[in-house]
Write a protein that holds these residues in place. Sequence first.
Motif, short mmCIF file in Angstrom:
data_model
loop_
_atom_site.label_atom_id
_atom_site.label_comp_id
_atom_site.label_asym_id
_atom_site.label_seq_id
_atom_site.Cartn_x
_atom_site.Cartn_y
_atom_site.Cartn_z
N ALA A 21 35.68 37.23 47.50
CA ALA A 21 35.71 36.99 45.97
C ALA A 21 35.20 35.59 45.49
O ALA A 21 34.46 35.56 44.47
N SER A 33 30.86 38.75 37.93
CA SER A 33 31.20 39.39 39.41
C SER A 33 31.82 40.70 39.01
O SER A 33 32.76 40.70 38.02
N THR A 34 31.58 41.46 39.76
CA THR A 34 32.22 42.82 39.68
C THR A 34 33.02 42.94 40.94
O THR A 34 32.91 42.36 42.08
N VAL A 35 33.86 44.18 40.99
CA VAL A 35 34.40 44.51 42.04
C VAL A 35 33.70 44.94 43.43
O VAL A 35 33.56 44.94 44.44
N LYS A 56 40.31 42.23 39.57
CA LYS A 56 39.69 41.20 39.35
C LYS A 56 40.57 39.83 39.07
O LYS A 56 40.32 38.83 39.62
#
Length: 204
Positions: A21, A33-35, A56
Amino acid sequence: MAPIVSEEYKERKRQEILQSALACFAKKGFESSTVDDIVSQSGLSKGAIYNYFKSKDEIYLALMDGQTKESGTKFSKAIAERRTALEKLDFLVDAYLDNDPNEFDNKDQALVHFEFRLYSTRNPELKEVLTERYKDFFVELLTGIIKEGQEAGEFNIQLEPATYADIFWAMVNGVTLQATILNDYAYKSILKEMRTMFVEKLKA
């Protein structure tokens, strides 16, 4: 029957997610940013990630909590080894001098931290978490050093320790932010000059 998974294994997977992450946040920014990006970076399934973290936001808070605990352990040990309050204060400034956001390894992390802080201002729950972290760790740490210096006769007894703890962190955060957003910013020389001004004000 589901296989038994050790705590060591779970912690290792949790750390893999956190580091993946952080790499995504540094590359694309926290909000962008995404999962799915974290899934791609980590090689784990989305279900595996949600098994450890609900969102997140929770991932970032876990990253921040880990860094605070690591810094707290390091700072507490080093501060305990120093004799005077001024030496302890110098250690803290030196720690930030060694963490120049102009340097490649530090810049992405600084950007992620400032982006998340701005993002948290729109979320009362996150803002409260960051506020409590700031008070419980950062302000308390400096307040303790300043009080110790006052009791030892190093620092002016008339000064309010919590106020000067706030001034110290405003100084450090401000110079770090400037170095993060501006080109060719003289971070180290400015922080050194700020230390001189701050200590002169503290002295008895």
